[in-house]
Write a protein that holds these residues in place. Structure first.
Motif, mmCIF file in Angstrom:
data_model
loop_
_atom_site.group_PDB
_atom_site.id
_atom_site.type_symbol
_atom_site.label_atom_id
_atom_site.label_comp_id
_atom_site.label_asym_id
_atom_site.label_seq_id
_atom_site.Cartn_x
_atom_site.Cartn_y
_atom_site.Cartn_z
ATOM 1 N N SER A 195 0.607 -1.015 0.093
ATOM 2 C CA SER A 195 0.229 0.283 -0.348
ATOM 3 C C SER A 195 0.669 0.770 -0.043
ATOM 4 O O SER A 195 0.577 2.256 -0.745
ATOM 5 N N TYR A 196 1.653 1.425 0.220
ATOM 6 C CA TYR A 196 2.626 2.324 1.351
ATOM 7 C C TYR A 196 3.884 2.734 -0.140
ATOM 8 O O TYR A 196 3.676 3.556 -1.191
ATOM 9 N N PHE A 197 4.616 1.444 -1.398
ATOM 10 C CA PHE A 197 4.677 1.514 -2.424
ATOM 11 C C PHE A 197 3.842 1.894 -3.821
ATOM 12 O O PHE A 197 3.790 3.111 -4.525
ATOM 13 N N TYR A 198 2.253 1.440 -3.034
ATOM 14 C CA TYR A 198 1.731 2.673 -4.774
ATOM 15 C C TYR A 198 1.567 2.843 -4.372
ATOM 16 O O TYR A 198 1.051 4.063 -5.159
ATOM 17 N N TRP A 199 1.564 3.771 -3.425
ATOM 18 C CA TRP A 199 0.581 5.366 -3.253
ATOM 19 C C TRP A 199 2.042 6.326 -3.684
ATOM 20 O O TRP A 199 1.639 7.321 -3.919
ATOM 21 N N LEU A 200 2.930 5.868 -3.258
ATOM 22 C CA LEU A 200 4.174 6.205 -3.535
ATOM 23 C C LEU A 200 4.829 6.864 -4.893
ATOM 24 O O LEU A 200 4.978 8.141 -5.634
ATOM 25 N N ALA A 201 3.652 5.753 -5.522
ATOM 26 C CA ALA A 201 3.759 5.882 -7.238
ATOM 27 C C ALA A 201 2.764 6.532 -7.709
ATOM 28 O O ALA A 201 3.262 6.393 -9.072
ATOM 29 N N THR A 202 2.332 6.869 -6.748
ATOM 30 C CA THR A 202 1.658 7.681 -7.875
ATOM 31 C C THR A 202 1.356 8.782 -8.584
ATOM 32 O O THR A 202 2.434 9.839 -8.771
ATOM 33 N N GLY A 203 0.988 8.521 -9.859
ATOM 34 C CA GLY A 203 0.625 8.920 -11.093
ATOM 35 C C GLY A 203 2.331 9.353 -11.804
ATOM 36 O O GLY A 203 2.204 9.259 -12.901
ATOM 37 N N ALA A 204 3.017 7.413 -10.969
ATOM 38 C CA ALA A 204 4.273 7.364 -12.424
ATOM 39 C C ALA A 204 3.662 6.114 -12.841
ATOM 40 O O ALA A 204 2.672 5.711 -12.903
ATOM 41 N N PRO A 205 4.132 6.551 -14.284
ATOM 42 C CA PRO A 205 3.490 5.273 -15.288
ATOM 43 C C PRO A 205 4.862 4.280 -15.247
ATOM 44 O O PRO A 205 5.149 3.592 -14.369
ATOM 45 N N THR A 206 3.303 3.005 -15.402
ATOM 46 C CA THR A 206 3.338 1.603 -15.432
ATOM 47 C C THR A 206 3.898 1.591 -16.210
ATOM 48 O O THR A 206 4.238 1.692 -17.463
ATOM 49 N N ASN A 207 5.078 0.289 -15.972
ATOM 50 C CA ASN A 207 6.803 -0.760 -17.090
ATOM 51 C C ASN A 207 6.925 0.413 -17.443
ATOM 52 O O ASN A 207 7.255 0.219 -18.733
ATOM 53 N N VAL A 208 7.460 0.979 -17.252
ATOM 54 C CA VAL A 208 8.350 2.428 -17.707
ATOM 55 C C VAL A 208 9.800 2.447 -16.766
ATOM 56 O O VAL A 208 9.465 2.565 -15.348
ATOM 57 N N ALA A 209 10.108 1.864 -17.457
ATOM 58 C CA ALA A 209 12.156 2.445 -16.349
ATOM 59 C C ALA A 209 12.446 3.750 -16.217
ATOM 60 O O ALA A 209 12.924 4.838 -17.179
ATOM 61 N N LEU A 210 12.096 3.974 -15.315
ATOM 62 C CA LEU A 210 11.579 5.761 -14.944
ATOM 63 C C LEU A 210 13.388 5.676 -14.271
ATOM 64 O O LEU A 210 14.734 5.088 -13.740
ATOM 65 N N GLU A 211 12.966 7.601 -14.269
ATOM 66 C CA GLU A 211 15.582 7.835 -14.076
ATOM 67 C C GLU A 211 15.052 7.485 -12.807
ATOM 68 O O GLU A 211 14.976 8.291 -11.979
ATOM 69 N N GLY A 212 16.443 7.772 -12.488
ATOM 70 C CA GLY A 212 16.803 7.460 -10.413
ATOM 71 C C GLY A 212 16.401 6.018 -10.204
ATOM 72 O O GLY A 212 16.150 5.624 -8.950
ATOM 73 N N THR A 213 15.767 5.134 -10.751
ATOM 74 C CA THR A 213 15.085 3.544 -10.422
ATOM 75 C C THR A 213 16.156 2.600 -10.307
ATOM 76 O O THR A 213 17.418 3.105 -10.549
ATOM 77 N N GLY A 214 16.808 1.873 -8.633
ATOM 78 C CA GLY A 214 17.566 0.635 -8.582
ATOM 79 C C GLY A 214 19.019 2.142 -7.534
ATOM 80 O O GLY A 214 18.375 2.979 -7.922
ATOM 81 N N PHE A 215 20.009 1.389 -8.301
ATOM 82 C CA PHE A 215 21.278 2.259 -7.712
ATOM 83 C C PHE A 215 22.081 2.220 -7.991
ATOM 84 O O PHE A 215 22.981 3.752 -8.030
ATOM 85 N N GLY A 216 21.540 2.506 -9.881
ATOM 86 C CA GLY A 216 21.996 2.540 -11.067
ATOM 87 C C GLY A 216 23.562 2.008 -11.120
ATOM 88 O O GLY A 216 23.427 0.826 -10.608
ATOM 89 N N LYS A 217 24.459 2.315 -11.869
ATOM 90 C CA LYS A 217 25.463 1.741 -12.285
ATOM 91 C C LYS A 217 27.244 2.641 -12.181
ATOM 92 O O LYS A 217 26.891 3.233 -12.248
ATOM 93 N N VAL A 218 27.812 1.546 -12.061
ATOM 94 C CA VAL A 218 29.335 2.152 -11.736
ATOM 95 C C VAL A 218 30.245 1.583 -12.822
ATOM 96 O O VAL A 218 30.297 0.340 -12.836
#
Length: 348
Positions: A172-195
């Protein structure tokens, strides 16, 4: 975006680093629970107040806590947030090392490049090579309890069962945090990134120097973290019995390097060079930790070939004359179990 906007964003980031500096280090340990509960620690650390939108305007902006709705759903969101922020207190029967979700997913799961939950929610269900199957969000969180919070050493002896209200509240918390976010799209800032891997590769020996200069003030010279006066983990252990086990993603050197590069030191994220991030990640992950719970009756080598072959990981390798992967000793009693009675037990 215009120059004025970019300048405002950078000022916001600088302010955020200053606040982190004031809230981090030994000062936060000294204040402990008093600072956390009294509200002296900035709200975007504790998850009790909205994030300044200027600081995160280059990324998706989750709603603020002030926007949590009234009613049963809002209550579930708040419970999920509290579990996320202080897992060992609010879901302690299933935590075997005292860690919380927010130790890796910072700023209450909001911070970009810290595997923010608003980005993770929109990607599930998804296939994961780690277990070679389609994972739901509930499967994914169960894995976090199993590997990152070492639920095998908890009172329950494992993660929350499927269908648990703990998953409902967290989702419920995750769903609410994602309010307005597109589904099945890799958003900028996702994960930890890479080095990107450096020409020098990585070295635990060089990493030890980076750790002493940048990490030991919070995580301790022995890497065992620090707790407040009530025993609540403030800075998590990075190896040993109280840390994540060999099955956790953070035990991979490349994953740890990316997290460190984009989020550490706490007061100055981005301070370390790529080389330093790789080296200190190698130093941290070259220490023994709880065994991979998937090993079962397999040998370390069999488990390495099945689950870690090709990984950037020291599991199954000999470091400083020690074979890593044997695991730390099991606790004498489950983590979080009540204290044993003192003296003889009265006769029934």
């Amino acid at each position: 975006m215009g120059a004025d906007h970019n300048e405002a964003v950078e000022k916001g980031r600088s302010a955020k680093r200053v606040i982190f500096g004031a809230g981090g280090g030994l000062a936060l340990v000294a204040l402990g629970t008093l600072a956390l509960e009294a509200g002296w620690v900035p709200g975007w650390i504790s998850g009790e107040a909205p994030v300044d939108p200027v600081t995160e305007s280059l990324y998706f902006l989750p709603p603020s806590d002030a926007e949590i709705p009234e009613g049963p759903f809002g209550d579930a969101v708040k419970r999920g947030r509290d579990i996320f922020m202080n897992t060992s207190t609010n879901a302690g029967d299933y935590v075997g090392n005292g860690l919380s979700c927010s130790n890796c997913h910072m700023d209450a799961g909001r911070q970009p490049m810290s595997s923010p939950m608003w980005a993770a929610w929109t990607r599930y269900p998804m296939y994961r090579r780690k277990n070679d199957q389609i994972n739901t969000m509930e499967d994914r969180v169960m894995g976090c309890f199993t590997f990152s919070m070492n639920a095998q050493h908890s009172v329950a002896g494992g993660p929350p069962p499927y269908g648990s209200d703990i998953y409902r509240d967290l989702e419920s918390y995750f769903y609410w945090l994602a309010t307005g976010a597109p589904t099945n799209v890799a958003l900028e800032g996702t994960g930890f990134g890479k080095v990107e891997k450096t020409e020098l590769s990585y070295s635990p020996e060089r990493g030890a120097e980076v750790f002493t200069a940048n990490c030991a003030v919070c995580h301790g010279a022995d890497g065992q973290g620090q707790a407040d006066a009530n025993g609540r983990t403030v800075f998590p252990p990075l190896w040993g019995a109280g840390s994540y086990n060999w099955g956790a993603g953070m035990a991979r050197i490349d994953t740890a390097a990316a997290f460190i590069k984009h989020n550490m030191p706490l007061s100055q994220p981005g301070k370390l060079t790529d080389q330093e991030a790789w080296d200190v990640a190698a130093f941290i992950d070259s220490h023994e930790r709880p065994k991979d719970p998937r090993q079962g009756d397999m040998t370390i080598e069999e488990n390495r070939q099945r689950f870690h072959d090709g990984d950037q990981i020291y599991y199954g390798q000999v470091v400083n004359g020690v074979l890593l992967g044997t695991g730390t000793p099991d606790p004498e009693r489950p983590i979080g179990a009540p204290e044993l009675p003192i003296g003889p037990t009265p006769l029934e």
